[in-house]
Structure formats: C-alpha cells, structure tokens
Design a protein around this motif. Sequence first.
Motif, mmCIF file in Angstrom:
data_model
loop_
_atom_site.group_PDB
_atom_site.id
_atom_site.type_symbol
_atom_site.label_atom_id
_atom_site.label_comp_id
_atom_site.label_asym_id
_atom_site.label_seq_id
_atom_site.Cartn_x
_atom_site.Cartn_y
_atom_site.Cartn_z
ATOM 1 N N ASP A 1 -5.734 23.379 -22.491
ATOM 2 C CA ASP A 1 -4.673 24.304 -22.349
ATOM 3 C C ASP A 1 -3.488 23.432 -22.118
ATOM 4 O O ASP A 1 -3.233 23.142 -20.900
ATOM 5 N N LEU A 2 -2.557 23.551 -22.989
ATOM 6 C CA LEU A 2 -1.353 22.707 -22.566
ATOM 7 C C LEU A 2 0.016 23.757 -22.535
ATOM 8 O O LEU A 2 0.999 23.173 -22.400
ATOM 9 N N SER B 1 5.276 33.021 -26.835
ATOM 10 C CA SER B 1 4.208 32.144 -27.656
ATOM 11 C C SER B 1 3.100 31.868 -27.211
ATOM 12 O O SER B 1 2.801 32.184 -26.088
ATOM 13 N N ASP B 2 2.202 31.664 -28.280
ATOM 14 C CA ASP B 2 0.761 31.227 -27.639
ATOM 15 C C ASP B 2 0.816 29.713 -26.975
ATOM 16 O O ASP B 2 1.558 28.969 -27.109
ATOM 17 N N HIS B 3 -0.268 29.672 -26.105
ATOM 18 C CA HIS B 3 -0.469 28.350 -25.755
ATOM 19 C C HIS B 3 -0.977 27.259 -26.638
ATOM 20 O O HIS B 3 -1.741 27.388 -27.633
ATOM 21 N N ASP B 4 -0.426 26.005 -26.384
ATOM 22 C CA ASP B 4 -0.855 25.001 -27.314
ATOM 23 C C ASP B 4 -2.236 24.497 -26.697
ATOM 24 O O ASP B 4 -2.738 24.273 -25.559
ATOM 25 N N VAL B 5 -3.262 24.267 -27.667
ATOM 26 C CA VAL B 5 -4.545 23.795 -27.374
ATOM 27 C C VAL B 5 -4.951 22.666 -28.019
ATOM 28 O O VAL B 5 -4.486 22.278 -29.223
ATOM 29 N N ASP B 6 -5.685 21.676 -27.344
ATOM 30 C CA ASP B 6 -6.327 20.659 -28.130
ATOM 31 C C ASP B 6 -7.650 20.716 -27.677
ATOM 32 O O ASP B 6 -8.331 21.171 -26.658
ATOM 33 N N LYS C 1 2.437 26.713 -22.636
ATOM 34 C CA LYS C 1 3.498 27.108 -23.997
ATOM 35 C C LYS C 1 4.324 26.074 -24.426
ATOM 36 O O LYS C 1 4.906 25.374 -23.410
ATOM 37 N N PRO C 2 4.491 25.824 -25.659
ATOM 38 C CA PRO C 2 5.407 24.524 -25.992
ATOM 39 C C PRO C 2 6.809 24.791 -25.650
ATOM 40 O O PRO C 2 7.311 23.679 -25.152
ATOM 41 N N TYR D 1 -1.541 22.916 -16.163
ATOM 42 C CA TYR D 1 -2.548 22.691 -17.390
ATOM 43 C C TYR D 1 -3.741 22.688 -17.081
ATOM 44 O O TYR D 1 -4.144 22.521 -15.731
#
Lengths: 396, 369
Positions: free
Chosen positions: B309-310, B320-325, B312-313, B352
């Motif tokens: 979980d990165l 805004s949604d959280h960035d994920v990888d 919010k951009p 994070y």
Amino acid sequence: MHKTLKSAVVVFVGSLVAASCATNAPQDTWQPKGPNAKLIDDLQQPVFAVAGIIGLIVAAAVTYTVIKYRDRGQPIPEQTHGKPALEITLTVIPALILAVVAVFTFGAIFKLAKTDDTEMIINVTGQQWWWEYDYPVQNEFGITSPIISSGQLVMPVGTKVLLRETSRDVIHSYWIPALNGKRDAVPGRVQTLRLEADEPGIYAGQCTEFCGLSHANMRMEAVALSKEDFAKWVANQQAPYVVPAKDSLAQQGETVFLNQCVRCHQVNGLMRADGTPAIAAPDENVWSGAAPNLSHLMSRNTFAGAAFDLLSKKCRDEVWGAPSNVVGAKYLAGVTEDCLNQKDLRAWLRNAPEMKPMYANPADLEISNGKYRGMPYLALSEDDINKLVAYLLTLK
Amino acid sequence: MFSTGFKYFFGVTVLSVVALVMSVALFKNLALIGVAITFLIAAGALLTGLAIITSDGTTRDANVQTSDMTTQSLWPLVTGIGTVFLALGLVTSSIVFFGGVVVLLAALSEWMIQAWSERASSDASHNAEARKRLLNPIEFPVLAALGLGVVIFAFSRIMLTVDKSTGAVLFIVVGTLVLVAGTLFAIKPNMKRSVGAAICALGAIGIIAGGVASAVSGEREELALAAEEGHFTHKECGPEESEYFDKLKEETLSLRSAVSATIIYQDGELIAKIQGLNKPQKSITVPRSNATNIIFRNATEGEFRLVVDLGKPKTEDKDSDHDVDCTQLIETGGEQSLTLKIPKSSSADNHYKLFIAGAEDKQIIVVVP
C-alpha cells in the motif's frame, strides 16, 4: 644533459619526500583506528614493502638500460630470441610472490566480508553530492523509531556496524580510511561494509568514485561515540520537534522554511499552518529524488555534504582536537549560536551554487529533466536569511 | 640533431596544447576534456624529452637520400568518403556525422604515416617495415574488435530469432565448431595460412549471413509480443492470476545481490528478514525515491499474493484511492521480487505497509525516512 637529468631526478624525489611529510592528514590510510582497517594495514604494510623493493629494482634496471644503451649511432646489436631458463625464472618468481600475497589477501577479504556477527545496521545512500544515513528500528540501541541524518555517520565504539550502501543516482564509493577500505554504492544494489572504531573520535572520509562535478566536495565523517554518549545522541535524534517561540525571529524563519525550503528538505514534526505535516517533495525538484533531512541539523557539525563546517574554526578545532574521553561530550554539545559558522552558512543560503559546483543553473537543466542536482540559487533576501539562520539554530 | 621520434612527439604535444586552447575557447565545461588533454600534453612532453635524451625513434638510413617513389594509396579515397559522410551527417543524423569523423581521422592518420614511411629511407622494404611497426599494433586490435563485434552482433540476432531450445542446440554446435577449429590449428601448426583463413572466413560469413537473415525475419514471437505488451512486468493485484511471469528473471544475480529485505509468510504470520539483523522484523526501512528490491516468499500452504500500500498519490487529495503494487499469486515455497520506489517520506500517521491479499491484518510497516 646529464646535469639537467640529475636535477630533474633530485626535484622529483624531493617533491615526493616533501609530499609525504603532512602532519595534518585525517585521511591517512596508514593510521588504522579499528579492527577492519588494522586488518587491511597488516596486509598492506608487507605487500607495500615487497612491491616497493621490486619497483625500485625494476626502475633502476630500466633507467640503467635506457642510459647505458641509448642510441649513439652504434650498430644494432645481434638480435636473439628465447632464453627458456631466464624466462621461466622471471615468470615463476613473480608468480610465487603473487601466490603468497593472494593467500593473505583472500583471507583478509573473507574476514572483511563477514556479516553474521553484525551488531548494528545503518543504511547509507549516496547521491550527488552527499551521503544520507538512516538507522532502522533497533531496540537494543534505543532506536525505537527510524533516525535519519546526513554528512556525519554517528556510531557507537566497539560495535560491529554494518553499512548497507546504495545510491540514488550514479555510482559513489564510501571510504573512511581509518575504519575500513572502500565500498561502491551502486544504484539498484545493496552493498555492505563493516565499520568498527576502537575509541571515540571523528574520522574523515571522502567519496572515492568519480561521481560528477562536485565529487571532490562529497565528503563524510564518521563520529564514534562511547555507548553512553551514543545513547544520548539517539535520544536527542528521537526527541520531538520543538516549535520556535511565538513571535520570535526563529518562528518567522520557520515560515520562510515552509515557503522555500520544505519543497526539498524535510524536518520531521514540522506542521503547516493548516495542521497537516509538512512533507518535502524532493522527487519533484531534485534529480536524485532526495535532499538532506534537516531534523536536528544543529546536532551535526557539517552541512552541504560535509563540505562545510557548521562550527566555527575555533569550536571545530576544540571538538576535533579533544582527547577521546571528552570528544563525545564536545560533539553532543552540538552547534550553539556562539559556535555557528555564520559566514559559510549565510553564504550557502545566499547562493549555494557559488559555494559548491552543482548543476543548479536553470539554463542547464535539460540534461536532468528540468531537475536540479544540488541546491539552487533561491534569491533569498538578507532578511529571510537572518530568519532562516535563527530557525535552523533551533533544530538541535 | 632532432630525431624523427622527437619530431613526432613534439608535434603531438604542440597539437595537444592547441586543442586545450581551443577547448578553453569553445567549451564552458572543461572538467573531463581539460583533464584528458592536460594528461596528453604531459605524456607528449615526457616522451619528447625521452626521445631527445635517448635519440630514439631515428629510422635507419635517415641521412641517406630518400626515395621519391611512392606506392598507390587508398587513403585519399577513404578520406573523401569520410568527408562525404561528415557532410551528410550534418544534415541527417549525428551517428552519420560521428561515423564520418572517425573514418576521416583514421584515413588521415593512415595517409600521414604512409607518406612519412615512404620517405623514411631509400630502402622500400625498410620503409614498409617502419610503417608496419608503427601502425600494426593499432590496426590489428581495432580491426579484430570490429570484426568480432560484427560476428557477435550477427550471432545475437540469430539467438533472438530461433526458439529457446534451438538456440541452446545452436550455441552448443557453434561452440563445438569453434573448439574443433581451434584444436585443428593447434595440432597442425604448419597448416597453410590460406586454409586457416578460409575456415575463419567461412565461419564468419555463415554467422553474418545468418544474422542478416534473422534480422530480416525479426525476433521470435514471444519476444515480439513481450516488447509490444510489456507483459513480463505486468502485474494484477486482483484475484486473477497473470498468464505471464518471467521466473528466470527472479533468479538473476543482479536481483539476488540487491535484496533489501525478504518478506516471509510463514505459519500465518508475515515477517521481514533483513541482512545484518538476526531477529525477524515487523517493519522495514526503505530509502525514499530509490528503487529497493524485496523478495516475497510464501512458506504457507496455498497461493498468496503480497501487496504494498503506497498511500495516496497526493496527500492533499483526501478522496483519491491508495496506490498499490503487488506480486503475483505465489505457490507454497515460491518466491517473487517486488521493487519499491516511494518518493515521499512516511509520517507518524501515514506509514506505508505490506500485507497479504485477503488477510490485510498480516502486515509489515514500511518506513520511508
């Protein structure tokens, strides 16, 4: 001609001797101050002696041959090829010498590469042209939340410290000659280097991989503190942010910092007027994506990649010249207003690129996608500089 | 009094000084050029001094009347070709321009040395020998490197075209042929040079022809598809499993030697192992704005995916949604790497985190100082 040659040789040898007489040489590789550096020293002393003797013999033989057999118009002597006995002898002797050196060298390399006895780790990240240190959580040393610093690596004496090195931009190389050899910091890789200091003190170092315009100004200092002093340093680094006194010059400086500096520089705990944390965005402005975190700046003795002293010369000499039993206390005193190197700090804030060569000219930024490499000229007024200096002095 | 060697090195030194003066006048940043030319001047001056002290570099029969006979030369033609490329490059591309510069410099150097050597003495064979002694040590390595480069490039085209198993067979066959040829040359030292040259030429021509044919037909389908879709790096953090996953890439030395932490899902717990720290950790520190590799190892029965979980951009954008990888679904005992590059520092209320998809309570805190 012979007279000229002799004079040249005398001048050359004299220069070499004179160059080896420096009394103030903090990066002298021949003065190890820790077990890792001593291991290297024990290896290099005999190897250097053997190599020196062989080098002198070869140089003397070449010089003798060049002078003795120089062209005087004599006929070319008979050309011969192949003297197996001589060739084998001249191959075997160096091979044997190198084999002996290799045995001891490999032994030392394997000892220096050990990591399983590590007592403490510190992440070291290089970028043009400064080093960042971050200390992950290590409860046994009182580090209950990560610590981040730059310029000076602070470590406890008698502790096996493992540096985990990497780089954000180009290849750098970390070297504190008194504590160990060099290790490259390579983007995308994690390389390790052991450091251990026998006694408290400050040990100078220098980036040793050419890394761009200000490579020569990319310095570092390892500060070894007694375990008690190190615990005090850790406690201070984890202390919460202290808001400057209301209506003080420092408070005005905090506003200037929020408007100008926080674009790149983080100060942990600093809040914006709306109550949100001020998070720096160096990734949007700096090519490497990072700028030094200035939390507790005045607990360090240097700034700008350790290229300049935060302490005035008198105060710096007191810290560097202190005996090992009091150097910790002197260092932990940090930078007071009386000891602050106002001249260099103000000059830096006034026009940083003039102090240290950096790619910070807006006209030359196309090679780095419009991002700076180093601190740019900020056109700060003298009034703003006064406020900023007052604010920075509160970051103890 | 002045030997040929002296004149040569003196000329190099003077030209280097001229180059330095021009560089100072033309370039703003002299950091590297200045150092290089200064060293060239120092080396030239040293060799000039040595040449005059030792009288070295004087050719035999230097005082004998020289021959006016000159041989035919290709170099004027090559110089002309280089000039044409240089001019063409000015209006087309920098590669053509620099190619022209290289051809021009090489041709002028060859022409200059040939002109000098032909007038070195009245003995034509000695003159030819003088030219060889000066130029062969440069010509042979350069030509060999160019020739090898062409052969290697052609071979690489072939390997990119044939499928993996054919490539392995081809590699073994070509390697064996090289070994056989090398052995033949070693055990038959008196073999005619023309035979040896013919064998080498046939091999080189075969590989170059194969390379040209391969380049024309293009890379094999999976590589072409990979380049087109980028599916080796494609990641899906939903429930579906990606079709493509380059497991071999996970074994590369460059990746394995650059792992910052190993995240292990074992006995229902997520732990981090960090080099230098003996105990398992519940948090890892990642330098901001720096690509950092971690490895996820699934030591629990079943297939699991590690997600990062990165945040919010943009922190100011509350909606805004959280960035994920994430990794792919990893089978029991399997591993996959994940590269984190987080530009913003974490704060006390915005850390994070790494977690197992479907079991969000299994977490590792990611601290970005």
